[in-house]
Design an enzyme around this catalytic site. Sequence first.
Site, PDB file in Angstrom:
ATOM      1  N   CYS A 157       0.922  -1.064  -0.175  1.00  0.00           N
ATOM      2  CA  CYS A 157       0.117   0.067  -0.124  1.00  0.00           C
ATOM      3  C   CYS A 157       0.792   1.171  -0.163  1.00  0.00           C
ATOM      4  O   CYS A 157       0.629   2.065  -1.186  1.00  0.00           O
ATOM      5  CB  CYS A 157      -0.730   0.025   1.314  1.00  0.00           C
ATOM      6  SG  CYS A 157      -2.091  -1.260   1.156  1.00  0.00           S
ATOM      7  N   ARG A 183      -0.699   4.046  -2.718  1.00  0.00           N
ATOM      8  CA  ARG A 183      -1.540   3.669  -3.747  1.00  0.00           C
ATOM      9  C   ARG A 183      -3.055   3.570  -3.171  1.00  0.00           C
ATOM     10  O   ARG A 183      -3.965   3.787  -3.785  1.00  0.00           O
ATOM     11  CB  ARG A 183      -1.319   2.211  -4.353  1.00  0.00           C
ATOM     12  CG  ARG A 183      -1.319   0.959  -3.507  1.00  0.00           C
ATOM     13  CD  ARG A 183      -1.422  -0.345  -4.408  1.00  0.00           C
ATOM     14  NE  ARG A 183      -1.620  -1.415  -3.264  1.00  0.00           N
ATOM     15  CZ  ARG A 183      -2.614  -1.960  -2.753  1.00  0.00           C
ATOM     16  NH1 ARG A 183      -3.667  -1.383  -2.924  1.00  0.00           N
ATOM     17  NH2 ARG A 183      -2.674  -3.028  -1.916  1.00  0.00           N
ATOM     18  N   SER A 184      -3.170   3.254  -1.733  1.00  0.00           N
ATOM     19  CA  SER A 184      -4.344   2.794  -1.243  1.00  0.00           C
ATOM     20  C   SER A 184      -4.443   3.259   0.293  1.00  0.00           C
ATOM     21  O   SER A 184      -3.256   2.601   1.019  1.00  0.00           O
ATOM     22  CB  SER A 184      -4.918   1.271  -1.478  1.00  0.00           C
ATOM     23  OG  SER A 184      -6.131   1.157  -0.618  1.00  0.00           O
ATOM     24  N   ASN A 194       0.291   4.920   9.287  1.00  0.00           N
ATOM     25  CA  ASN A 194       1.256   5.359   8.211  1.00  0.00           C
ATOM     26  C   ASN A 194       1.991   6.822   8.171  1.00  0.00           C
ATOM     27  O   ASN A 194       3.347   6.693   7.998  1.00  0.00           O
ATOM     28  CB  ASN A 194       0.715   5.089   6.827  1.00  0.00           C
ATOM     29  CG  ASN A 194       0.337   3.652   6.537  1.00  0.00           C
ATOM     30  OD1 ASN A 194      -0.686   3.531   5.887  1.00  0.00           O
ATOM     31  ND2 ASN A 194       1.032   2.660   6.917  1.00  0.00           N
ATOM     32  N   HIS A 224      -9.682   6.186   1.082  1.00  0.00           N
ATOM     33  CA  HIS A 224     -11.062   5.851   1.144  1.00  0.00           C
ATOM     34  C   HIS A 224     -11.576   5.657   2.574  1.00  0.00           C
ATOM     35  O   HIS A 224     -10.853   5.302   3.677  1.00  0.00           O
ATOM     36  CB  HIS A 224     -11.317   4.569   0.190  1.00  0.00           C
ATOM     37  CG  HIS A 224     -10.295   3.378   0.669  1.00  0.00           C
ATOM     38  ND1 HIS A 224      -9.344   3.266   0.203  1.00  0.00           N
ATOM     39  CD2 HIS A 224     -10.494   2.565   1.640  1.00  0.00           C
ATOM     40  CE1 HIS A 224      -8.368   2.350   0.516  1.00  0.00           C
ATOM     41  NE2 HIS A 224      -9.233   1.686   1.584  1.00  0.00           N
TER      42      HIS A 224
END
Length: 282
Positions: A157, A183-184, A194, A224
């Site tokens: 990710c 990316r996500s 993170n 998201h």
Amino acid sequence: MSYADRVFIDMCRDIIDNGTSTEGEKVRPVWEDGTSAYTVKKFGVVNRYDLSKEFPALTLRRTAIKSCTDEMLWIWQQKSNNIHDLHSHVWDSWADENGSIGKAYGYQLGVKHQYKEGMMDQVDRVIYDLKNNPYSRRIMTNMYVHQDLHEMALYPCAYSMTFNVTKDKDSDKLTLNAVLNQRSSDVLTANNWNVCQYAVLVHMLAQVCDMKAGELVHMIADAHIYDRHIPMVEELINREPLPAPKFWLNPEIKDFYQFTRDDVALIDYETHEQIKNIPVAV
């Protein structure tokens, strides 16, 4: 109030109010009961954190600084792909019977490559360049290796870091900045996790390379909020932000490979209560 709280609140409000829904579409993730895990999402979210001014830990709820540091060191320092080397259980759902997550994350950072200066893995190359070629525009890592994707339990990710060095006027030290490409991002469960772990990484690399920590820029392609997380996020972002904590990093450590999770701490870290029983889509 904490700057990280304001960034998080604004991001979540924008996703919920202005994002697009994947409901009814073909999606990969599922809930534990087997139903599709739909999201509301925004494309191309960019958040900036000045680490010289404030450590970006949320106060809306507690981010476990030692646990997120432990995972970061598992990937970047131990270069491990086995959950038995990790203190937390965040990767248990993706590991095989031997504890392996395949050729993912730490495995990729541990692969040695041939450079003009000799064989080095990606982490050692970053440290080498920061010490010897700090103004290079080529100091970067990449864990998204297409030839190995079929052997990864989960595609990375947070997959790439780009480091860039600047120098403030009248400063005797260089400043280390970084771009984290993701990316996500599952905003409720992992966004601040993170942010904090890569903020710690920048602080650690800056210290061992005799630099100051500067900006961390977080670029997210798909930010998201899962459908079942929306009520939890609404509750979270309606809380009153508190003052940001102070960050402590053991000043005695000068070798990146000597850091442990006990070499970091958040001082005066006051937070609201944790959001519990968050369902995780896999």
